[in-house]
Design an enzyme around this catalytic site. Structure first.
Site, PDB file in Angstrom:
ATOM      1  N   ASP A  71       0.906  -1.192   0.091  1.00  0.00           N
ATOM      2  CA  ASP A  71      -0.051  -0.110  -0.119  1.00  0.00           C
ATOM      3  C   ASP A  71       0.888   1.249   0.110  1.00  0.00           C
ATOM      4  OD1 ASP A  71      -2.480   1.702   0.373  1.00  0.00           O
ATOM      5  OD2 ASP A  71      -1.525   1.915   2.225  1.00  0.00           O
ATOM      6  N   GLY A 124      -8.021   4.021  -6.051  1.00  0.00           N
ATOM      7  CA  GLY A 124      -8.356   5.291  -5.354  1.00  0.00           C
ATOM      8  C   GLY A 124      -7.285   6.297  -5.284  1.00  0.00           C
ATOM      9  N   SER A 142     -11.830  10.356   2.565  1.00  0.00           N
ATOM     10  CA  SER A 142     -12.258  11.405   3.376  1.00  0.00           C
ATOM     11  C   SER A 142     -11.033  12.522   3.997  1.00  0.00           C
ATOM     12  CB  SER A 142     -13.174  11.115   4.586  1.00  0.00           C
ATOM     13  OG  SER A 142     -12.284  10.152   5.204  1.00  0.00           O
ATOM     14  N   CYS A 174      -7.852  12.982   2.593  1.00  0.00           N
ATOM     15  CA  CYS A 174      -7.117  12.975   1.931  1.00  0.00           C
ATOM     16  C   CYS A 174      -6.933  14.472   1.319  1.00  0.00           C
ATOM     17  CB  CYS A 174      -7.268  12.041   0.547  1.00  0.00           C
ATOM     18  SG  CYS A 174      -7.220  10.562   1.052  1.00  0.00           S
ATOM     19  N   GLY A 220     -11.925   4.235  -0.790  1.00  0.00           N
ATOM     20  CA  GLY A 220     -11.837   5.682  -0.673  1.00  0.00           C
ATOM     21  C   GLY A 220     -13.209   6.374  -0.870  1.00  0.00           C
ATOM     22  N   GLY A 221     -13.590   7.443  -0.127  1.00  0.00           N
ATOM     23  CA  GLY A 221     -14.742   8.214  -0.542  1.00  0.00           C
ATOM     24  C   GLY A 221     -16.207   7.583  -0.113  1.00  0.00           C
ATOM     25  N   ARG A 257      -7.369  10.064  10.853  1.00  0.00           N
ATOM     26  CA  ARG A 257      -6.461  10.794  10.388  1.00  0.00           C
ATOM     27  C   ARG A 257      -5.709  10.157   9.111  1.00  0.00           C
ATOM     28  NH1 ARG A 257      -1.574  10.356  15.039  1.00  0.00           N
ATOM     29  NH2 ARG A 257      -0.967   8.211  14.419  1.00  0.00           N
ATOM     30  N   GLY A 258      -5.428  10.869   8.079  1.00  0.00           N
ATOM     31  CA  GLY A 258      -4.770  10.544   6.739  1.00  0.00           C
ATOM     32  C   GLY A 258      -3.496   9.864   7.111  1.00  0.00           C
ATOM     33  N   GLU A 311     -32.182  17.555  -4.871  1.00  0.00           N
ATOM     34  CA  GLU A 311     -33.206  16.462  -5.037  1.00  0.00           C
ATOM     35  C   GLU A 311     -32.974  15.236  -4.135  1.00  0.00           C
ATOM     36  OE1 GLU A 311     -36.313  16.194  -8.418  1.00  0.00           O
ATOM     37  OE2 GLU A 311     -34.537  14.693  -8.534  1.00  0.00           O
TER      38      GLU A 311
END
Ligand code: XMP
Length: 496
Positions: free
Chosen positions: A262, A313, A318, A320, A354-355, A401-402, A487
């Protein structure tokens, strides 16, 4: 000779401004399809993390130091997902976290916690506390001589009394042969109202123990992600700096089911070489995941180096700020769509990392072609995360935390060979690509996963899909405008 600025007149350097449009989760919705599904319970959420590792739910917890250590990994595996133990501590500590997951349950405990009959009550108490167990097998020269439980020590005032004097001795123990099935063991444990069933070979040597706790766990968590020995599966991350092979060795010895190489820019020679080295070192038996990438070429190069799955990713997380700091990244839905095309061609599953903020994002990521989704901050808020709990204005939060934040950089200094002492590092020069944050406390991870999987089941039913594969073939995305985003959430009401 070329002048320093001659290249400015090179016509090939002119950009064509017709760039492709990058989309992310909020830019799209899925169009509901005719569905023959009558109940959300009928659909399957099963998927492949790698070609060999099957999961009952497509959720993997992020290898972040505020997300995944053993407690999170145990909870994820019990729910049918998988946790990846982070690499931001000493290799021995990381390996110990892996080992804790592997010991959490099994069909047969092959090396049960044991003690010698000559040890003292005080030593036994200490070991029980250290290993967090209520019972020890008493062994002398490989032979079973008794069982000692916390109950045997409850009213024992003398700390020096020897284990032999207080244990239940061998002749009073119920035992069984090594080939005893789980069902037969369950019947024996039930009939004799005992908690541990030692398995002995013909020479009376202890070959393992079946416990009532493990049998209960099997019934309580039927979807659990397990290996062939009934132990929970777990992954562990490694980096690419010198020493990663030694770390990987320790992790595999501790029982890790897959390794995640990673690094932030996974489409780099560093990452590709690390995957290749690990493949060469461990052969075909170890499942390898590479990442992170955001292009088809990234998937292809890591797969070619030997990755069994690839994490996708760059910058959607969140916590990053990679995109702000470097200008690089691809909005996550587009990244998944592009990488999924390569993934299908090569038969290498992708993990959308991520995200993901809610189950709708999970459904969209899977529909776009991911086989699984990695989640960080959403899980950082749960009881099982190792992140610190903080109170703010009377409400409970946990830290997320990142891993490229300044604080994370500081606290992991010294965990890799060759790291400088913290006082020798010029911290001003560190360019952080992540932030430190807090997220609301969300209760136990089981509750969060229940909501996510419930949403996914509903999503499958909206698609008329019984499985995640069918979701991918049935999916029809529609791009939406900001008005559509507005909406899609609660609007024109006052939330209570
Ligand atoms: P979520 O959105 O689930 O994302 O919290 C988790 C993922 O974010 C990545 N990550 C980082 N990315 N800087 C980055 O650019 C960082 O400091 C950082 N820390 C984590 C990682 O892929 C994780 O799984």
């Amino acid at each position: 000779m070329a002048t320093p600025l001659e290249h400015l007149t090179d016509p090939d350097l002119t950009f064509d401004a017709d760039f492709p449009l990058g989309l992310t989760f909020d830019d799209v919705l899925l169009v509901p399809r005719r569905s023959a599904i009558r109940s959300r319970g009928d659909v399957s959420t099963a998927t492949q993390l790698t070609p060999r590792i099957r999961l009952a739910i497509p959720i993997v917890s992020a290898n972040m130091d505020t997300v995944t250590e053993s407690a999170m990994a145990i909870a994820l595996a019990r729910a049918g997902g998988l946790g990846i133990i982070h690499r931001f501590n000493l290799p021995e500590r990381q390996a110990a976290e892996v080992a804790k997951v592997k010991r959490a349950e099994s069909y047969v405990v092959e090396s049960p916690y044991s003690i010698a009959p000559t040890a003292s009550a005080a030593q036994a108490r200490r070991l029980m506390r250290q290993w967090d167990t209520g019972g020890l097998i008493v062994v002398e020269e490989g032979l079973l001589v008794g069982i000692l439980t916390a109950r045997d020590l409850l009213f024992e005032d003398d700390p020096n009394v020897v284990v032999r004097a207080v244990m239940t001795p061998r002749d009073k123990l119920i035992t069984a042969p090594p080939d005893t099935t789980i069902e037969a063991a369950q019947a024996i444990l039930h009939r004799h109202k005992i908690e541990k069933l030692p398995l002995l070979d013909e020479g009376d040597r202890l070959v393992g123990v079946i416990t009532s706790k493990d049998i209960q766990k099997r019934q309580q968590f039927p979807l659990a992600t397990k290996d062939s020995k009934g132990r929970l599966r777990v992954g562990a991350a490694v980096g690419v700096r010198p020493g990663y092979l030694d770390r990987a060795e320790l992790l595999i010895k501790a029982g890790a089911d897959c390794l995640v190489v990673d690094i932030a820019h996974g489409h780099s020679d560093n990452a590709i070489d690390a995957v290749r080295q690990l493949r060469r070192h461990f052969g075909a038996d170890v499942d390898l995941i590479g990442g992170n990438v955001a292009s088809a070429e990234g998937v292809e190069d890591l797969a070619e180096a030997g990755a069994d799955a690839v994490k996708v990713g760059v910058g959607p997380g969140s916590i990053c700020i990679t995109r702000i700091v470097t200008g690089f990244g691809v909005p996550q839905l587009s990244a998944i769509l592009e990488c999924a095309a390569a993934s299908r061609r090569l038969g290498v599953p992708i993990i959308a990392d991520g995200g993901v903020r809610a189950s709708g994002d999970l459904v969209k990521a899977l529909a776009a072609g991911a086989q699984t989704v990695m989640i960080g901050s959403l899980l950082a808020g749960t009881t099982e995360s190792p992140g610190m709990t903080v109170m703010r204005r009377g409400r409970k939060y946990k830290v997320s935390r990142g891993m490229a934040s300044l604080a994370a950089n500081i606290s992991r200094q010294g965990v890799e060979p060759g790291d400088k002492a913290p006082e020798e590092v010029d911290w001003q020069a560190v360019v952080a690509e992540g932030v430190e944050a807090v997220v609301p406390y969300r209760g136990d991870v089981g509750e969060v996963l229940g909501q996510m999987v419930g949403g996914l089941r509903s999503g499958l039913s909206y698609a008329g899909a019984m499985t995640i594969d069918e979701l991918q073939t049935q999916a029809r995305f529609v791009r939406i405008t900001q008005a559509g985003v507005k909406e899609s959430g609660p609007h024109d009401v006052e939330l209570t």
